[in-house]
Write a protein that holds these residues in place. Structure first.
Motif, short mmCIF file in Angstrom:
data_model
loop_
_atom_site.label_atom_id
_atom_site.label_comp_id
_atom_site.label_asym_id
_atom_site.label_seq_id
_atom_site.Cartn_x
_atom_site.Cartn_y
_atom_site.Cartn_z
N PRO A 35 0.76 -1.27 0.23
CA PRO A 35 -0.09 0.03 0.09
C PRO A 35 1.14 0.93 0.18
O PRO A 35 2.02 1.19 0.67
CB PRO A 35 -0.72 -0.20 1.45
N PRO A 36 0.33 2.27 -0.55
CA PRO A 36 1.17 3.61 -0.30
C PRO A 36 1.18 4.24 0.65
O PRO A 36 0.29 3.76 1.61
CB PRO A 36 0.49 4.39 -1.61
N PRO A 37 1.97 5.27 1.15
CA PRO A 37 2.03 5.85 2.38
C PRO A 37 0.67 6.59 2.85
O PRO A 37 0.01 6.98 1.46
CB PRO A 37 3.14 6.74 2.20
N PRO A 38 0.11 6.84 3.95
CA PRO A 38 -1.00 7.66 4.04
C PRO A 38 -1.00 8.78 3.31
O PRO A 38 -0.05 9.69 3.05
CB PRO A 38 -0.90 8.07 5.53
N GLY A 39 -2.31 9.24 2.78
CA GLY A 39 -2.68 10.38 1.90
C GLY A 39 -2.21 10.26 0.45
O GLY A 39 -2.45 11.01 -0.55
N PHE A 40 -1.67 9.05 -0.13
CA PHE A 40 -1.23 8.74 -1.41
C PHE A 40 -2.32 7.66 -2.06
O PHE A 40 -2.90 6.94 -1.19
CB PHE A 40 0.11 8.11 -1.44
N VAL A 41 -2.34 7.79 -2.98
CA VAL A 41 -3.12 6.50 -3.92
C VAL A 41 -2.07 5.90 -4.52
O VAL A 41 -1.23 6.56 -5.49
CB VAL A 41 -4.21 7.18 -4.58
N ARG A 42 -2.38 4.47 -4.87
CA ARG A 42 -1.29 3.87 -5.69
C ARG A 42 -2.05 3.35 -6.85
O ARG A 42 -3.26 2.92 -7.00
CB ARG A 42 -0.87 2.38 -4.93
N VAL A 147 1.94 15.49 -5.95
CA VAL A 147 3.13 14.83 -5.97
C VAL A 147 2.89 13.54 -6.79
O VAL A 147 1.84 12.96 -6.65
CB VAL A 147 3.26 14.05 -4.52
N ALA A 148 3.63 13.00 -7.55
CA ALA A 148 3.61 12.00 -8.40
C ALA A 148 4.86 10.97 -8.69
O ALA A 148 5.96 11.79 -8.95
CB ALA A 148 3.04 12.39 -9.83
N SER A 149 4.99 9.93 -8.30
CA SER A 149 6.01 9.14 -8.69
C SER A 149 5.74 8.07 -9.58
O SER A 149 4.77 7.29 -9.48
CB SER A 149 6.84 8.74 -7.35
N LEU A 150 6.70 7.55 -10.44
CA LEU A 150 6.38 6.41 -11.23
C LEU A 150 7.56 5.44 -10.96
O LEU A 150 8.68 5.72 -10.67
CB LEU A 150 6.77 6.79 -12.79
N HIS A 151 7.09 4.01 -10.98
CA HIS A 151 7.94 2.94 -10.46
C HIS A 151 7.89 1.87 -11.27
O HIS A 151 6.43 1.72 -11.86
CB HIS A 151 7.67 2.61 -9.12
N HIS A 152 8.66 1.04 -11.74
CA HIS A 152 8.61 -0.30 -12.27
C HIS A 152 8.11 -1.28 -11.37
O HIS A 152 8.60 -1.24 -10.14
CB HIS A 152 9.97 -0.68 -12.89
N ALA A 153 7.16 -1.98 -11.86
CA ALA A 153 6.79 -2.92 -10.97
C ALA A 153 6.92 -4.27 -11.59
O ALA A 153 6.74 -4.55 -12.55
CB ALA A 153 5.32 -2.78 -10.64
N TYR A 154 7.42 -5.46 -10.65
CA TYR A 154 7.59 -6.67 -11.36
C TYR A 154 5.96 -7.29 -11.56
O TYR A 154 5.03 -6.73 -10.74
CB TYR A 154 8.03 -7.79 -10.40
N TRP A 155 5.77 -8.08 -12.41
CA TRP A 155 4.65 -8.56 -13.15
C TRP A 155 3.79 -9.14 -11.74
O TRP A 155 2.50 -8.88 -11.51
CB TRP A 155 4.75 -9.58 -13.91
N GLU A 156 4.57 -9.65 -10.83
CA GLU A 156 4.04 -10.46 -9.51
C GLU A 156 3.12 -9.61 -8.77
O GLU A 156 2.29 -9.87 -8.07
CB GLU A 156 4.76 -11.45 -8.85
N SER A 157 3.81 -8.09 -8.65
CA SER A 157 3.08 -7.27 -7.56
C SER A 157 2.15 -6.63 -8.47
O SER A 157 1.40 -5.55 -7.88
CB SER A 157 4.13 -6.52 -7.32
#
Length: 165
Positions: A35-42, A147-157
């Protein structure tokens, strides 16, 4: 590697070890949705293609810091390639997040090529790319968030978004 120091005796030591067949032990990485930190949406997005080019679809999910489902989505992207399906899926989901008045967004995508395109240093360096309009749309939408941040995610996640696509 960028930023790595050049130490000749360490390089020679590593080369000798590899020549002998001594391979470094593999690190174990636990993969799963966090889950993202409080106040954020993933936002997790996923694109799918049958053939290349072929029939494509995109899907994804928005969840809050408690893991609660905010919105899920899936749509047919027509016949194109995977890069275009991923970009359209991301663009549409960024528009949705903006329309839902989400201000702090962490978004994950398992397409490393999209992450690399969007994170490249210069906005102008993709102007000659065949999909520059889509790439730049995504970049400008990202800038519309507090605030926006982009991340690579493994397929499994990214499994939930994969199921929706």
């Amino acid at each position: 590697m960028e930023g790595a120091s050049f130490v000749p005796h360490e390089i020679l030591k590593r080369a000798k070890a590899l020549a002998k067949g001594d391979h470094p032990s593999k690190a174990i990485t636990l993969i799963g949705w966090q889950p993202p930190p409080p106040g954020f949406v993933r936002l997790n997005t996923y694109g799918s293609v049958l053939g290349n080019p072929g029939q494509t679809s995109a899907g994804g999910v928005l969840r809050d810091s408690n893991g609660n489902w905010i919105r899920g989505f899936s749509h047919n992207s027509g016949i194109t390639n995977l890069l275009v399906a991923e970009l359209w899926g991301l663009r549409d989901r960024l528009l949705l997040a903006r329309d839902l008045k989400i201000r702090k967004l962490i978004f994950e995508i398992d397409a490393k090529s999209i992450v690399d395109l969007l994170k490249s240093k210069s906005i102008g360096n993709t102007d000659s790319h065949p999909y520059s309009a889509l790439i730049n749309d995504c970049r400008y939408l990202i800038l519309s968030f507090e605030v926006a941040s982009l991340h690579h995610a493994y397929w499994e996640s990214n499994f939930c978004a994969d199921l929706l696509a």
